[in-house]
Scaffold this motif. Sequence first.
Motif, short mmCIF file in Angstrom:
data_model
loop_
_atom_site.label_atom_id
_atom_site.label_comp_id
_atom_site.label_asym_id
_atom_site.label_seq_id
_atom_site.Cartn_x
_atom_site.Cartn_y
_atom_site.Cartn_z
N PRO A 1 4.35 -3.31 -0.84
CA PRO A 1 4.44 -4.93 -0.55
C PRO A 1 2.90 -4.96 0.63
CG PRO A 1 5.94 -4.14 0.70
CD PRO A 1 5.76 -2.89 0.28
N GLY A 2 2.55 -4.11 1.35
CA GLY A 2 0.95 -4.71 2.21
C GLY A 2 0.36 -4.04 1.27
N CYS A 3 0.33 -3.87 -0.05
CA CYS A 3 -0.95 -3.48 -0.41
C CYS A 3 -0.76 -4.64 -1.22
CB CYS A 3 -0.64 -2.41 -1.25
SG CYS A 3 -0.97 -1.52 -3.08
N LYS A 4 -2.32 -5.00 -1.01
CA LYS A 4 -3.53 -6.05 -1.86
C LYS A 4 -4.02 -5.47 -3.27
CE LYS A 4 -6.85 -9.58 -2.34
NZ LYS A 4 -6.36 -10.13 -2.94
N PRO A 5 -4.18 -4.20 -3.79
CA PRO A 5 -4.08 -4.39 -5.17
C PRO A 5 -2.67 -4.29 -6.21
CG PRO A 5 -5.61 -2.59 -4.01
CD PRO A 5 -4.53 -3.05 -2.83
N CYS A 6 -1.26 -3.62 -5.12
CA CYS A 6 -0.02 -3.95 -5.80
C CYS A 6 0.55 -5.25 -5.84
CB CYS A 6 0.96 -3.60 -4.59
SG CYS A 6 1.24 -1.48 -4.35
N GLN A 7 -0.02 -6.19 -5.24
CA GLN A 7 -0.08 -7.73 -5.53
C GLN A 7 -0.84 -8.67 -6.83
OE1 GLN A 7 -1.10 -9.67 -2.08
NE2 GLN A 7 0.43 -8.08 -0.34
N GLU A 8 -1.78 -7.54 -6.54
CA GLU A 8 -2.23 -8.21 -7.89
C GLU A 8 -2.00 -7.81 -8.88
OE1 GLU A 8 -6.74 -7.40 -6.60
OE2 GLU A 8 -6.86 -8.83 -5.13
N LEU B 1 7.93 0.41 -2.03
CA LEU B 1 8.65 1.09 -0.95
C LEU B 1 9.02 0.34 -0.14
CD1 LEU B 1 5.07 3.81 -1.44
CD2 LEU B 1 7.79 3.40 -1.86
N GLY B 2 9.73 -0.04 0.39
CA GLY B 2 10.23 -1.38 1.19
C GLY B 2 11.97 -1.85 1.12
N ASP B 3 12.30 -2.55 1.98
CA ASP B 3 13.38 -2.67 1.31
C ASP B 3 13.60 -4.16 0.32
OD1 ASP B 3 12.62 -5.21 3.45
OD2 ASP B 3 13.58 -4.68 4.49
N LYS B 4 14.82 -5.52 0.25
CA LYS B 4 14.93 -6.38 -0.30
C LYS B 4 14.01 -7.59 0.54
CE LYS B 4 17.43 -9.08 -2.87
NZ LYS B 4 18.42 -8.77 -3.71
N THR B 5 13.92 -7.51 1.02
CA THR B 5 13.22 -8.98 2.29
C THR B 5 12.14 -8.70 2.22
OG1 THR B 5 14.79 -8.79 3.98
CG2 THR B 5 12.65 -9.80 4.98
N SER B 6 11.51 -7.29 2.47
CA SER B 6 9.92 -7.11 2.23
C SER B 6 9.06 -7.94 1.00
CB SER B 6 9.37 -6.05 3.19
OG SER B 6 9.98 -4.97 1.49
N PHE B 7 9.90 -7.31 -0.40
CA PHE B 7 10.03 -7.38 -1.90
C PHE B 7 10.22 -8.74 -1.92
CE2 PHE B 7 8.96 -2.91 -1.82
CZ PHE B 7 7.95 -3.14 -3.09
N LEU C 1 6.89 -10.85 -3.41
CA LEU C 1 6.74 -11.83 -4.38
C LEU C 1 6.96 -13.41 -4.37
CD1 LEU C 1 9.80 -9.55 -6.17
CD2 LEU C 1 8.09 -10.16 -6.85
N GLY C 2 7.44 -14.16 -3.87
CA GLY C 2 7.72 -15.70 -3.44
C GLY C 2 7.91 -16.10 -4.15
#
Length: 166
Positions: A51-58, A81-87, A91-92
């Motif tokens: 979730p904290g990875c910019k290329p992943c977001q893109e 890699l993370g929990d439901k809250t972080s995703f 995703l917003g």
Amino acid sequence: MYLGTREAITRDGVSIGSKLPEFSAKSYFSNERIPIDSFFHKPTLIAFISPGCKPCQELIPEWNKAYMKYNEKINFVIVGLGDKTSFSKLLGDKSLIGELLLDEEREILASCQVRVTPFAFVIDENGTVKGKGLCNGIEHIHGLISALEGESVLVEETNLPERTVK
């Protein structure tokens, strides 16, 4: 751990020609535990994202475009890699098409020998790795999918920035 060379890309991830390790994880969407082999009725593209990875977001909009083009022939699974809250934060108001499996303890990441995100595998209907590598956009997705049509493929980039799994 850093990834910045062709040798590192080759070394990362389960070897081409090997079976992907068996695992199951909770679906972000249904909260049900889903085994990876439930997708083995057709080839599957599996991407690891943080979730904290910019290329992943893109990657998400590119992932959705590829899904719309190939979903009748290929399953699309993201291991997050993370929990439901972080995703939910990641995703917003964005949509993500395909399945999102949560790897809260990073056990799947470790069993698949992934050290950097976004990283993806394409597997055939038997769970055999046909291609692997960085997955920074539609070109990488197409490269991985092309491995299903013939030769196994290793997707790489030149001039890789140093990155770590966050």
